[in-house]
Design a protein around this motif. Structure first.
Motif, PDB file in Angstrom:
ATOM      1  N   UNK A 233      29.429  35.463  26.412  1.00 39.24           N
ATOM      2  CA  UNK A 233      28.668  36.499  25.769  1.00 39.24           C
ATOM      3  C   UNK A 233      29.287  37.767  24.989  1.00 39.24           C
ATOM      4  N   UNK A 234      30.207  37.930  25.876  1.00 39.03           N
ATOM      5  CA  UNK A 234      31.277  39.114  25.716  1.00 39.03           C
ATOM      6  C   UNK A 234      32.047  38.543  24.434  1.00 39.03           C
ATOM      7  N   UNK A 235      32.906  37.476  24.472  1.00 43.75           N
ATOM      8  CA  UNK A 235      33.324  37.061  23.376  1.00 43.75           C
ATOM      9  C   UNK A 235      32.505  36.591  22.186  1.00 43.75           C
ATOM     10  N   UNK A 236      31.241  36.144  22.303  1.00 42.13           N
ATOM     11  CA  UNK A 236      30.541  36.162  21.084  1.00 42.13           C
ATOM     12  C   UNK A 236      30.211  37.235  20.441  1.00 42.13           C
ATOM     13  N   UNK A 237      30.037  38.298  21.283  1.00 42.99           N
ATOM     14  CA  UNK A 237      29.951  39.580  20.386  1.00 42.99           C
ATOM     15  C   UNK A 237      31.096  40.040  19.549  1.00 42.99           C
ATOM     16  N   UNK A 238      32.060  40.072  20.329  1.00 44.82           N
ATOM     17  CA  UNK A 238      33.323  40.388  19.795  1.00 44.82           C
ATOM     18  C   UNK A 238      33.675  39.638  18.352  1.00 44.82           C
ATOM     19  N   UNK A 239      33.505  38.470  18.646  1.00 49.10           N
ATOM     20  CA  UNK A 239      33.707  37.304  17.599  1.00 49.10           C
ATOM     21  C   UNK A 239      32.617  37.550  16.403  1.00 49.10           C
ATOM     22  N   UNK A 240      31.464  37.760  16.716  1.00 46.21           N
ATOM     23  CA  UNK A 240      30.396  38.088  15.802  1.00 46.21           C
ATOM     24  C   UNK A 240      30.722  39.382  14.955  1.00 46.21           C
ATOM     25  N   UNK A 241      31.086  40.423  15.649  1.00 46.53           N
ATOM     26  CA  UNK A 241      31.208  41.665  15.116  1.00 46.53           C
ATOM     27  C   UNK A 241      32.513  41.507  14.066  1.00 46.53           C
ATOM     28  N   UNK A 242      33.537  40.980  14.720  1.00 48.14           N
ATOM     29  CA  UNK A 242      34.841  40.793  13.774  1.00 48.14           C
ATOM     30  C   UNK A 242      34.481  39.888  12.475  1.00 48.14           C
ATOM     31  N   UNK A 243      33.722  38.979  12.621  1.00 47.96           N
ATOM     32  CA  UNK A 243      33.512  38.037  11.148  1.00 47.96           C
ATOM     33  C   UNK A 243      32.419  38.783  10.575  1.00 47.96           C
ATOM     34  N   UNK A 299      23.351  42.591  25.431  1.00 50.02           N
ATOM     35  CA  UNK A 299      24.032  43.771  26.164  1.00 50.02           C
ATOM     36  C   UNK A 299      24.253  43.454  27.678  1.00 50.02           C
ATOM     37  N   UNK A 300      23.101  43.041  28.285  1.00 48.65           N
ATOM     38  CA  UNK A 300      23.370  42.756  29.690  1.00 48.65           C
ATOM     39  C   UNK A 300      24.468  41.689  30.056  1.00 48.65           C
ATOM     40  N   UNK A 301      24.641  40.733  29.247  1.00 45.61           N
ATOM     41  CA  UNK A 301      25.862  40.006  29.583  1.00 45.61           C
ATOM     42  C   UNK A 301      26.842  40.589  29.231  1.00 45.61           C
ATOM     43  N   UNK A 302      27.007  41.328  28.260  1.00 42.60           N
ATOM     44  CA  UNK A 302      28.490  42.109  27.654  1.00 42.60           C
ATOM     45  C   UNK A 302      28.855  42.812  28.999  1.00 42.60           C
ATOM     46  N   UNK A 303      27.897  43.643  29.450  1.00 48.68           N
ATOM     47  CA  UNK A 303      28.476  44.488  30.449  1.00 48.68           C
ATOM     48  C   UNK A 303      28.769  43.919  31.748  1.00 48.68           C
ATOM     49  N   UNK A 304      28.225  42.543  32.060  1.00 46.25           N
ATOM     50  CA  UNK A 304      28.601  41.882  33.328  1.00 46.25           C
ATOM     51  C   UNK A 304      29.709  41.110  32.830  1.00 46.25           C
ATOM     52  N   UNK A 305      30.112  40.763  31.434  1.00 50.09           N
ATOM     53  CA  UNK A 305      31.393  40.266  31.579  1.00 50.09           C
ATOM     54  C   UNK A 305      32.599  41.058  31.387  1.00 50.09           C
ATOM     55  N   UNK A 306      32.164  42.424  30.887  1.00 54.38           N
ATOM     56  CA  UNK A 306      33.497  43.469  31.129  1.00 54.38           C
ATOM     57  C   UNK A 306      33.758  43.778  32.703  1.00 54.38           C
ATOM     58  N   UNK A 307      32.706  43.887  33.475  1.00 56.18           N
ATOM     59  CA  UNK A 307      32.961  44.186  34.757  1.00 56.18           C
ATOM     60  C   UNK A 307      33.317  43.230  35.698  1.00 56.18           C
ATOM     61  N   UNK A 308      33.195  41.776  35.163  1.00 51.35           N
ATOM     62  CA  UNK A 308      33.411  40.740  35.976  1.00 51.35           C
ATOM     63  C   UNK A 308      35.061  40.610  36.063  1.00 51.35           C
ATOM     64  N   UNK A 309      35.573  40.507  37.503  1.00 49.92           N
ATOM     65  CA  UNK A 309      37.153  40.402  37.598  1.00 49.92           C
ATOM     66  C   UNK A 309      37.825  41.741  37.790  1.00 49.92           C
ATOM     67  N   UNK A 310      36.826  42.635  37.798  1.00 50.21           N
ATOM     68  CA  UNK A 310      37.752  44.009  37.932  1.00 50.21           C
ATOM     69  C   UNK A 310      37.829  44.283  39.392  1.00 50.21           C
ATOM     70  N   UNK A 311      37.897  45.624  39.644  1.00 52.10           N
ATOM     71  CA  UNK A 311      38.511  46.117  41.109  1.00 52.10           C
ATOM     72  C   UNK A 311      37.284  45.571  42.141  1.00 52.10           C
ATOM     73  N   UNK A 312      37.525  45.320  43.247  1.00 51.42           N
ATOM     74  CA  UNK A 312      36.615  44.757  44.276  1.00 51.42           C
ATOM     75  C   UNK A 312      36.726  45.805  45.396  1.00 51.42           C
ATOM     76  N   UNK A 313      35.572  45.833  45.987  1.00 52.82           N
ATOM     77  CA  UNK A 313      35.341  46.830  47.142  1.00 52.82           C
ATOM     78  C   UNK A 313      34.430  46.267  48.290  1.00 52.82           C
TER      79      UNK A 313
END
Length: 313
Positions: A233-243, A299-313
């Protein structure tokens, strides 16, 4: 108060029953507390308001009559409210040479953007899966090559790619040419981002699937795709906005009003009808509608995609 008891005979220590140790103060916990504080919330609200003001002003200007938008600023609307839809009617459905006639260009933008996004995202996902979990000779070198392609400027590849399409295919000037160009230019970044996401998936999932007899295609379809939905979803948003917002590639690989998108027509309006502010503002806002809808819906997938793989606690 201490959480352990001391054995007087041996001097050994042991945890006291019914007591729990305090949660460690990790980096993720400190960052979480700072980002959820009242100060952070106030700062986020202020940034959102400041970021939205230009868009709001553009929207108000697009609804004001021609004589008012040319003589006063958009903020004067609140002292003398006056709204009209003539600007949108003229720029979207007008038939004269001086009008925007954006309806057909709007369809062209959708025709270009949707297939190009599907091609680039789907091919990037399959390539990232192969480079992450399939063992074959030269896999690491291929990934290094994909990573290196991100350094190549887009402008350096435009003319060679156009010459290749013109000499060996009949795609030049049509939709196939711009689809192919956007797919080629979007693959390096897409493969790199999805590869980093897929490489963090647990290896036990793939081992269990292979034990159950699942092949690479089934593993990709049944296991990988559901797990990487936020990243897709994050990559789709980036690609869609760019194209959707692209002007350079559209100018080079399309020709004529039958294939050119909104951005090309808006650039023509800005160059030849620069005094018609009411048409430029309404045309610009028309071009913003679809990207806003896409971003809000994902949007909800975009936020999850940005936070996934970040710092772990």
């Amino acid at each position: 108060m201490s959480n352990v008891s001391v054995d007087k005979a041996t001097g050994a220590t042991s945890p006291v029953a019914g007591r729990t140790s305090r949660e460690p103060d990790t980096v993720a916990a400190r960052v979480r507390r700072k980002l959820t504080s009242r100060v952070a919330s106030v700062v986020a609200i202020i940034i959102a308001i400041v970021w939205t003001i230009p868009t709001f002003g553009l929207f108000v200007s697009s609804l004001r009559p021609e004589d008012e938008i040319k003589t006063t600023g958009w903020w004067k609307f609140f002292s003398n409210p006056s709204l009209t839809l003539d600007n949108y009617n003229e720029v979207v459905f007008g038939t004269s040479a001086s009008s925007g006639r954006l309806a057909s260009y709007f369809v062209n933008s959708l025709t270009i953007t949707v297939p190009a996004v599907l091609f680039s995202v789907s091919l990037a996902a399959m390539a990232a899966y192969a480079l992450s979990w399939l063992n074959f000779r030269g896999r690491d070198w291929i990934f290094i090559g994909v990573f290196t392609l991100q350094i190549v400027p887009l402008q350096m590849a435009l003319i060679p790619l156009l010459q290749i399409l013109g000499d060996y295919t009949d795609w030049a000037g049509g939709f196939f040419a711009v689809w192919f160009a956007h797919t080629c230019f979007g693959l390096p970044l897409g493969v790199f981002l999805l590869h980093n996401f897929m490489s963090e998936l647990p290896a036990g999932l793939f081992e269990a699937a292979r034990v159950d007899g699942a092949g690479p295609a089934m593993v990709f379809r049944r296991i990988v795709l559901p797990l990487i939905t936020p990243a897709l979803a994050s990559l789709t948003i980036f690609q869609f906005l760019w194209i959707w917002n692209d002007l350079l590639v559209a100018l080079v690989f399309t020709s004529g009003p039958e294939t050119r998108p909104l951005t090309v027509r808006l650039a023509e309006l800005a160059g030849t009808r620069g005094n018609d502010w009411q048409r430029l503002t309404s045309g610009a806002f028309v071009s913003m509608v679809i990207p806003i809808i896409v971003f809000l819906s994902l949007q909800r997938y975009f936020v999850r995609g940005l936070t996934a793989g970040g710092v772990k606690g």
